[in-house]
Scaffold this active site. Structure first.
Site, mmCIF file in Angstrom:
data_model
loop_
_atom_site.group_PDB
_atom_site.id
_atom_site.type_symbol
_atom_site.label_atom_id
_atom_site.label_comp_id
_atom_site.label_asym_id
_atom_site.label_seq_id
_atom_site.Cartn_x
_atom_site.Cartn_y
_atom_site.Cartn_z
ATOM 1 N N HIS A 88 0.826 -1.220 0.000
ATOM 2 C CA HIS A 88 0.000 0.000 0.000
ATOM 3 C C HIS A 88 0.866 1.279 0.000
ATOM 4 C CE1 HIS A 88 -3.255 -2.662 1.550
ATOM 5 N NE2 HIS A 88 -2.346 -3.147 2.351
HETATM 6 O O1 RIB Z 1 -4.345 -0.488 5.360
HETATM 7 C C1 RIB Z 1 -3.007 -0.416 4.957
HETATM 8 C C2 RIB Z 1 -2.235 0.559 5.786
HETATM 9 O O2 RIB Z 1 -2.249 0.132 7.146
HETATM 10 C C3 RIB Z 1 -0.751 0.636 5.407
HETATM 11 O O3 RIB Z 1 -0.277 1.931 5.664
HETATM 12 C C4 RIB Z 1 -0.093 -0.362 6.331
HETATM 13 O O4 RIB Z 1 1.252 0.005 6.671
HETATM 14 C C5 RIB Z 1 -0.934 -0.229 7.574
HETATM 15 O O5 RIB Z 1 -0.411 0.833 8.344
#
Ligand code: RIB
Ligand code: CA
Length: 356
Positions: free
Chosen positions: A281
Site C-alpha cells: 500500500h
Molecule cells: O491499510 C493499509 C495501511 O495500514 C498501510 O499503511 C499499512 O502500513 C498499515 O499501516
C-alpha cells in the site's frame, strides 16, 4: 546534457511497518525525491518501535542524515490498537536490523510538520502512510496548513471496496477515525484552509487519497523480489555468490532485509487474503506523490463515520453526490500498478546494488 529536474520535497508520516519501510526505501532510491523529514505515528506497532524501525531502515539505506521525529503515541480519542499479526511484534516481520544509531529529532512531529510547511510555503508534499494523528494535531495547531502545503497525499480509507480491518474500514483510518475526520474536514472546501476561508495567494489543492481500492492492486509477489535481487546482483534471500571467499560480502543487506520482512508479510497475506504475496500500500502512495500519472482520481465528498456500531472508521464516500456537498478529496480510482512495480524493482534494486 540531461536537464536537471527540480526535486520534489517530501515529508513522510509513517507507522513503520513493513510496507512503510518499502516506501522509505523507494523514497531514498528515487532521484527526484527530496526526503525533507520523516515523522512517526503509532499504528502497526507503538510509536517508539516505529521510530526505531524508521531510523534503522533509513540507516540501512544510507540516509542517517534524514530528520526522524516522533509525535503523539496514542490516537486522538481512543486506545491504540496495533497489528503484530500483520507486521510482526516489532513491525518488520522476521527481519533483524542493527539498532538505530542516528538520533531522534528533538522536534515533536506535529510541530515539525507545521514548522517545515511555514519555512517552505507552497513547496512541500506531505505523504501520510499511517493513522492521521500527527496531521490532525498539526492542522489544529496551524489551520492554514492546507494552504502552506503544496499537496497532501494520504494512504488510507476504502472508498468503494471492502475494508481490511472491519468490513467497511481500512486500518489507518480505523486506528484513529477522529483524526481522519479532522483532516478530511480541515483540508476540504469548508475548512479554515479551504478556498471558502477567503482569497489567499496559495489556493490549496484537495488531498489525494489512495485507498484499498487501488493499493490492493499493488501486489508484491516472490517473482518481483527475485527480479529486484537479480538487479542487485544477489539471490532472492540476499546471499551473494562467492561470499567472503570471493572477497565480497556474503549478503546484500537491503535484499536480505526485504526477504525477511516480506516473508512474514507474505505469510500473513497467504492466511488472510488467499495469495502468497503482499499488498504494498504505502510505496504505491509514495510513488503516486512523486508521479501523479500513476493514478487516476475522482473528486468526491468523503466523511468519516465516528458513531457507527459496525462502521466507525468508515470513509463514507458520496459517489452519487446525494449530500450536495462540494468535493473535499481526490480519491484514486485507478492505478498503473504494473508501471509502479517495474519502477519499484528498478529503483530499489539499484539502491540495493549500491549498498551491497
Ligand atoms: O491499510 C493499509 C495501511 O495500514 C498501510 O499503511 C499499512 O502500513 C498499515 O499501516
Ligand atoms: Ca503504514
Amino acid at each position: 546534457m540531461k536537464e536537471a529536474h527540480a526535486r520534489i520535497p517530501i515529508l513522510v508520516d509513517c507507522d513503520t511497518g513493513i510496507d512503510d519501510s518499502l516506501a522509505l526505501l523507494y523514497a531514498v532510491a528515487s532521484p527526484e525525491c527530496e526526503l525533507v523529514a520523516v515523522t512517526c505515528t503509532a499504528g502497526n506497532v507503538d510509536a517508539l518501535q516505529v521510530a526505531e524501525n524508521t531510523r534503522a531502515v533509513l540507516e540501512l539505506a544510507g540516509r542517517c542524515d534524514v530528520e526522524v521525529a516522533i509525535g503523539r503515541e496514542t490516537p486522538l480519542a481512543r486506545a491504540l490498537v496495533t497489528t503484530p499479526e500483520t507486521h510482526g511484534p516489532r513491525g518488520i516481520g522476521y527481519a533483524e536490523l542493527p539498532p538505530a544509531t542516528m538520533p531522534l529529532s528533538a522536534r515533536y512531529s506535529p510541530d515539525l510538520i507545521v514548522e517545515e510547511a511555514r519555512r517552505r510555503p507552497g513547496e512541500l508534499t506531505l505523504v501520510t502512510l499511517a493513522p492521521l494523528t500527527n496531521v490532525a494535531l498539526a492542522v489544529l495547531r496551524e489551520p492554514e496548513l492546507p494552504r502552506l502545503l503544496r499537496r497532501l497525499v494520504i494512504m488510507g480509507g476504502s472508498y468503494r471496496s471492502a475494508g481490511n480491518t472491519a468490513p467497511t474500514t481500512e486500518w489507518n483510518v480505523n486506528v484513529d477515525p477522529e483524526s481522519a475526520k479532522i483532516v478530511f474536514e480541515a483540508f476540504g472546501p469548508t475548512g479554515k484552509g479551504g478556498p471558502a476561508a477567503g482569497d489567499r495567494s496559495i489556493a490549496p489543492t484537495r488531498p489525494t487519497a489512495l485507498g484499498l481500492d487501488v493499493t490492493e492492486r499493488a501486489r508484491m509477489l516472490p517473482e518481483h523480489l527475485a527480479a529486484l535481487a537479480a538487479r542487485a546482483g544477489c539471490a532472492p534471500d540476499g546471499s551473494v555468490a562467492g561470499g567472503p571467499s570471493a572477497g565480497g560480502s556474503a549478503v546484500n543487506p537491503i535484499v536480505r532485509y526485504l526477504a525477511d520482512a516480506l516473508r512474514f508479510y507474505m505469510e500473513f497475506h497467504s492466511r488472510y487474503d488467499g495469495f502468497y504475496g503482499a499488498f504494498i500500500h504505502d510505496p504505491l502512495a509514495l510513488a503516486a506523490a512523486l508521479d501523479p500519472t500513476l493514478v487516476r482520481t475522482e473528486a468526491v465528498s468523503v466523511d468519516v463515520e465516528l458513531g457507527g456500531r459496525l462502521t466507525t472508521g468508515e470513509t463514507v464516500t458520496d459517489w452519487r453526490r446525494v449530500w450536495g456537498h462540494p468535493p473535499n478529496v481526490d480519491v484514486a480510482v485507478e492505478a498503473d500498478s504494473g508501471r509502479f512495480m517495474d519502477r519499484f524493482i528498478e529503483r530499489v534494486g539499484d539502491l540495493a546494488a549500491g549498498r551491497s
